[in-house]
Design an enzyme around this catalytic site. Structure first.
Site, short mmCIF file in Angstrom:
data_model
loop_
_atom_site.label_atom_id
_atom_site.label_comp_id
_atom_site.label_asym_id
_atom_site.label_seq_id
_atom_site.Cartn_x
_atom_site.Cartn_y
_atom_site.Cartn_z
N ARG A 1 68.49 100.02 40.67
CA ARG A 1 68.72 99.71 39.25
C ARG A 1 67.92 98.49 38.83
O ARG A 1 67.38 98.45 37.71
CB ARG A 1 70.22 99.50 38.99
CG ARG A 1 70.54 99.32 37.51
CD ARG A 1 72.04 99.32 37.25
NE ARG A 1 72.71 98.19 37.88
CZ ARG A 1 74.02 97.96 37.82
NH1 ARG A 1 74.80 98.80 37.16
NH2 ARG A 1 74.56 96.91 38.42
N ARG B 1 52.65 87.04 28.14
CA ARG B 1 51.38 87.07 28.86
C ARG B 1 51.03 85.75 29.53
O ARG B 1 50.24 85.72 30.48
CB ARG B 1 50.25 87.50 27.92
CG ARG B 1 50.33 88.97 27.51
CD ARG B 1 49.23 89.33 26.53
NE ARG B 1 49.42 88.63 25.25
CZ ARG B 1 48.59 88.77 24.22
NH1 ARG B 1 47.52 89.56 24.31
NH2 ARG B 1 48.82 88.10 23.09
N LYS C 1 69.65 96.05 32.70
CA LYS C 1 70.58 94.95 33.01
C LYS C 1 69.81 93.64 32.89
O LYS C 1 69.30 93.09 33.88
CB LYS C 1 71.20 95.14 34.39
CG LYS C 1 72.46 94.31 34.62
CD LYS C 1 73.16 94.75 35.89
CE LYS C 1 74.39 93.90 36.18
NZ LYS C 1 75.44 94.02 35.16
N GLU D 1 82.15 100.18 26.49
CA GLU D 1 82.63 99.55 27.72
C GLU D 1 83.27 98.22 27.37
O GLU D 1 83.37 97.87 26.18
CB GLU D 1 81.47 99.32 28.69
CG GLU D 1 80.36 98.44 28.12
CD GLU D 1 79.17 98.31 29.03
OE1 GLU D 1 79.18 98.88 30.14
OE2 GLU D 1 78.20 97.62 28.65
#
Length: 291
Positions: free
Chosen positions: A46, A99, A144, A177
């Site tokens: 993940r 960058r 995440k 959630e």
């Protein structure tokens, strides 16, 4: 930190690190039990996908990350605990343009974290937050990232209400959630959880619960949910790496029929047994568990 073990007090990042300045980075929370990381390869997979989605180059490959996790666990003072693996964009010039960031920073924190320990014993009290989950068309919940401002605002609402956790809805009014955990309900013997497409994180513990439900013969599926479904559920519980499994006692002052409920108790027992099978009497992870 960047390949070197050190006391937490000596681990620092520059004030010009874009992870600090702009929340530009990714992380994983990982539990370890009996000095072995639980579901490590799922967490690292993940992490890799989150970094790829942000066009953030990981400074180490998964084999090196696995070794670093094992070394951190070995150095930790406790046999069980919590790891926070963080990759920031690194030091760069002021301004959001990434960058100028030449080298990401990577650090792993080993500590204790017993999120919602008291709530686990008595049953968590939830509210439904006014703060809405950012839409997947704006920021995909599968990333995440270090930017947690959206759920922090929801947690502030829970704090003011004297609740343990806040449930977040999406723009369409569907359940996503909690501020830091996934959510399950039980209706008529069926285990239901919101789909990632509605705004839920694809949680590792969430996936484990679905896996255990299949093993136990419990009907389970992803299904869009509304506040009505929460209020009328037979059972409700939260899942997460930090929280593990936490039964819910009431939502917006409405008591649940069961807390802890029979399905929660079966799943919690199976979860504890799984941890023992995968982590006890095994050496610290050097390759990670097969998924």
């Amino acid at each position: 930190m960047n390949g070197r073990l050190m006391p937490a007090a000596e681990a620092t990042v520059s004030v010009f690190d874009h992870g600090l300045l702009y929340g530009d980075g990714v992380f994983e929370g990982i539990r370890f039990y009996h000095r072995r990381a639980f579901r490590l390869q799922a967490h690292l997979a993940r992490l890799t996908l989150s970094a790829r989605a942000l066009a953030l180059s990981l400074p180490w490959d998964q084999a090196a990350l696995t070794r670093a996790v094992a070394e951190t666990i070995t150095a930790a003072p406790d046999d069980a605990g919590y790891l926070r693996l963080v990759v920031t964009r690194g030091v760069g010039a002021l301004g959001i343009d990434p960058r100028s960031c030449r080298q990401p920073n990577l650090f792993i924190i080993a500590d204790r974290l017993d999120a919602m320990a008291e709530a686990r014993r008595r049953g968590a009290r939830l509210i439904i937050a006014a703060t809405r989950r950012l839409g997947a068309d704006g920021l995909d919940p599968r990333i995440k990232s270090l930017n947690y401002l959206n759920p922090i605002l929801a947690r502030l609402e829970a704090n003011r209400a004297g609740a343990d956790e806040a449930v977040m809805l999406n723009a369409a009014g569907r359940v996503t959630e909690g501020s830091a955990d996934n959510l399950f309900i039980v209706q008529g013997g069926r285990l239901l959880t919101p789909p990632a497409s509605d705004g839920a994180l694809a949680g590792i513990t969430r996936a484990v619960v679905l896996e255990l439900a299949a093993t136990l013969g419990i009907a389970a599926c992803e299904q869009p949910l509304t506040p009505y479904d929460l209020y009328t559920a037979d059972e409700c519980f939260l899942t997460g790496t930090a929280a593990e499994l936490v039964p819910v006692a009431d939502i917006d002052g409405r008591p649940l029929s069961h807390c802890p409920g029979p399905l929660f108790s079966r799943l919690d027992q199976a979860f504890r047994a799984l941890i023992e099978r995968e982590c006890r009497n095994k050496p610290p992870a050097v390759t990670g568990e097969a998924e």
